[in-house]
Design an enzyme around this catalytic site. Sequence first.
Site, short mmCIF file in Angstrom:
data_model
loop_
_atom_site.label_atom_id
_atom_site.label_comp_id
_atom_site.label_asym_id
_atom_site.label_seq_id
_atom_site.Cartn_x
_atom_site.Cartn_y
_atom_site.Cartn_z
N PRO A 138 0.83 -1.21 0.00
CA PRO A 138 0.00 0.00 0.00
C PRO A 138 0.86 1.26 0.00
O PRO A 138 0.40 2.34 -0.34
CB PRO A 138 -0.82 -0.11 1.29
CG PRO A 138 -0.09 -1.07 2.14
CD PRO A 138 0.65 -2.00 1.23
N GLU A 152 1.38 -7.26 8.74
CA GLU A 152 1.70 -5.83 8.64
C GLU A 152 2.82 -5.57 7.64
O GLU A 152 3.38 -4.50 7.57
CB GLU A 152 2.13 -5.31 10.03
CG GLU A 152 0.99 -5.31 11.05
CD GLU A 152 -0.23 -4.58 10.54
OE1 GLU A 152 -1.32 -5.18 10.54
OE2 GLU A 152 -0.10 -3.42 10.10
N ARG A 170 -0.39 -9.66 -20.70
CA ARG A 170 -1.24 -9.45 -21.88
C ARG A 170 -0.54 -8.56 -22.92
O ARG A 170 -0.94 -8.53 -24.08
CB ARG A 170 -2.59 -8.88 -21.52
CG ARG A 170 -2.57 -7.46 -20.98
CD ARG A 170 -3.93 -6.99 -20.56
NE ARG A 170 -4.82 -6.81 -21.69
CZ ARG A 170 -4.84 -5.73 -22.47
NH1 ARG A 170 -3.98 -4.76 -22.25
NH2 ARG A 170 -5.68 -5.62 -23.47
N ASP A 184 -6.37 -0.12 -26.05
CA ASP A 184 -6.85 -0.21 -24.66
C ASP A 184 -7.15 1.16 -24.10
O ASP A 184 -6.58 2.16 -24.54
CB ASP A 184 -5.72 -0.75 -23.77
CG ASP A 184 -5.61 -2.24 -23.86
OD1 ASP A 184 -6.54 -2.85 -24.39
OD2 ASP A 184 -4.59 -2.79 -23.43
N1 LIG Z 1 -3.15 -2.02 -0.94
C1 LIG Z 1 -2.31 -3.14 -0.73
C2 LIG Z 1 -2.32 -3.78 0.54
O1 LIG Z 1 -3.15 -3.29 1.51
C3 LIG Z 1 -1.51 -4.89 0.78
C4 LIG Z 1 -0.68 -5.36 -0.23
C5 LIG Z 1 -0.65 -4.75 -1.49
C6 LIG Z 1 -1.45 -3.63 -1.73
N2 LIG Z 1 -1.42 -3.00 -3.04
O2 LIG Z 1 -0.65 -3.50 -3.93
O3 LIG Z 1 -2.12 -1.99 -3.30
#
Ligand SMILES: Nc1c(O)cccc1[N+](=O)[O-]
Length: 239
Positions: free
Chosen positions: A85, A112, A154, A169
């Site tokens: 994230p 985490e 792809r 695309d």
């Molecule tokens: N958003 C998120 C996550 O919460 C955990 C692993 C990977 C991601 N992501 O790639 O966006």
Amino acid sequence: MRIDVVTIFPEYLEPLRAALLGRAIERGLIEVDVHDLRDWTHDVHRSVDDSPYGGGPGMVMKPQIWGAALDEVCATPARLIVPSPAGRPFTQAMAHELAAEPRLVFACGRYEGIDQRVIDDAATRMPVDEVSIGDYVLIGGEVAVLVMVEAIVRLLPGVLGNQLSHEQDSFSDGLLEGPSYTRPEVWRGLAVPEVLRSGNHALIDRWRRDQALARTYERRPDLLAALPEDALDQHDHAV
Ligand SMILES: Nc1c(O)cccc1[N+](=O)[O-]
């Protein structure tokens, strides 16, 4: 292209062997290997996580296990992708960039996340990218790997039946794709736009471009703002 994925849930990656991606593997266009991180554990519980330094909720994935796994899986040169994230946004441009790589290794974190030293250590030996597929919270990186691998693979020559299709695309020209229609001509009282039945391809192309501009203007003005200077010509009027 060779793709390796390291995860504690190998079964999560089974969809990589289905449909178009499965056929690409069968045809030798890509090679996919999924590794169970727990294969590098040595304790009876095969544990891969521990409590975080500094306290706080959840658990952090242990550096020793990941270090041993990546030492082996990345023994031959690779680009390491860590879904996170906190990563750089995954975009169509990044998909094109990664599609040019001969080998990608994906490290799927859970809990985490992975001890930061794993990423810092790996970055001394190979390119490492922390990449996010979106601003929301997932349980782990596996589903992000499925998204990224599909978007990347792809683009490889021969994977899509009609090579032209990925060139038309959404995002290939920086805009969202406009609406699509097929038979019947009228469905529940709704008719296909007449221009699409005109046979006039210049008009059709213009209409499609206008639709893409209008949809992008309405839904993703940020994409319009990011277009290069010369992307819009004198015929483009984003309504
Ligand atoms: N958003 C998120 C996550 O919460 C955990 C692993 C990977 C991601 N992501 O790639 O966006």
